[in-house]
Design an enzyme around this catalytic site. Sequence first.
Site, short mmCIF file in Angstrom:
data_model
loop_
_atom_site.label_atom_id
_atom_site.label_comp_id
_atom_site.label_asym_id
_atom_site.label_seq_id
_atom_site.Cartn_x
_atom_site.Cartn_y
_atom_site.Cartn_z
N ARG A 176 0.85 -1.18 0.00
CA ARG A 176 0.00 0.00 0.00
C ARG A 176 0.89 1.24 0.00
O ARG A 176 2.07 1.17 0.35
CB ARG A 176 -0.91 0.01 1.24
CG ARG A 176 -1.97 -1.08 1.25
CD ARG A 176 -2.70 -1.11 2.57
NE ARG A 176 -3.70 -2.19 2.62
CZ ARG A 176 -4.28 -2.61 3.73
NH1 ARG A 176 -3.94 -2.07 4.90
NH2 ARG A 176 -5.17 -3.58 3.69
N ARG A 180 -10.17 5.39 6.01
CA ARG A 180 -8.89 4.93 5.45
C ARG A 180 -8.81 5.15 3.95
O ARG A 180 -7.73 5.31 3.40
CB ARG A 180 -8.69 3.43 5.76
CG ARG A 180 -8.45 3.16 7.21
CD ARG A 180 -7.77 1.84 7.49
NE ARG A 180 -8.27 0.70 6.78
CZ ARG A 180 -8.01 -0.57 7.13
NH1 ARG A 180 -7.27 -0.82 8.20
NH2 ARG A 180 -8.49 -1.58 6.43
N ARG A 206 -15.23 -6.22 4.51
CA ARG A 206 -14.47 -5.97 5.74
C ARG A 206 -15.40 -5.64 6.92
O ARG A 206 -15.18 -6.10 8.04
CB ARG A 206 -13.47 -4.84 5.53
CG ARG A 206 -12.22 -5.26 4.78
CD ARG A 206 -11.19 -4.15 4.76
NE ARG A 206 -9.99 -4.55 4.06
CZ ARG A 206 -8.97 -5.22 4.60
NH1 ARG A 206 -9.03 -5.57 5.88
NH2 ARG A 206 -7.91 -5.54 3.90
#
Length: 308
Positions: free
Chosen positions: A153, A247, A258
């Site tokens: 990431r 996020r 999630r």
Amino acid sequence: MLFRRLCFSLSKSCYLPFFLSSKLTNPFASLNSNPGFISNCESVKLRFQRRMSVNSHNLVSENAASSTMDDPRKPPVVPIPSPETAEPIEVFRALEASLGLQFSSQPIFPKPGPLIIVISGPSGVGKDAVIKRLREVREDLHFVVTATSRAKRPGEVDGKDYFFVSKEEFLSMIQKNELLEYALVYGDYKGIPKQQIRQYMEKGCDIVLRVDIQGAMTLRRILSKSAIFVFLVAESEEAMVKRLIDRKTETKETLLMRVATAREELRHLNEFDYVVVNKGGELESAVKLLESIIDAEKAKVQQRRVVI
């Protein structure tokens, strides 16, 4: 009963047994009314009491004498100088001599061994932030870098945040039994290298493992009670979901997955040793609580024994 038989035997030379006397209507009447018989009995009783008194006196005297004898097991009596006037080392040596021993300089309680702290929790509870701060305040702590097959990431560093490897490399590590635990999470592999744990435990460092709930359950089966399992949560389900949204790293499909997974993972809370609430804006409180847990574990009389 014995006393009566003795008295009767002493008097039978002068008196016929009651069953041979034709004049007795009550067989015990002659015994009770005969002064000679009673006198003999009293005499025997008196002699018996005197003999017992003499024997008791002799026994007490022997015990008293034996108690005054020197016991070879006891150290010799050494005068101890006054702590107020004598040198401390002089008093110290006198105490050793008086007790017949030498005081040990070894620690009364051995230094605690390194711990394995497994930190887990649903997505969006701030595991990375808590661990980062914990590493800053505790020098004797090593965070085990997890190997993963997922892509990096933005901002992540290979070897610091994760060891980024291909799926083929990860499968090779599995075949060589180089991983303590591994799992397939959201389509990507994650695992914990064994060698890294052994290396830092030999240096006396506590080990911190960051794993998802699935990995924590696997480690619980492998490590059992030898590791500390900490469940990290947000202050509420609402706060947890908002953190995931903030996020901005997920698509709407992965975000939905999630959130659903995180809500399900909360059901595993009771399978952990401790729970730490990481409330928004109160990171320091969560880290201090985690530090307290580690310190309390190190103060236990029965220490956890870790074998990897």
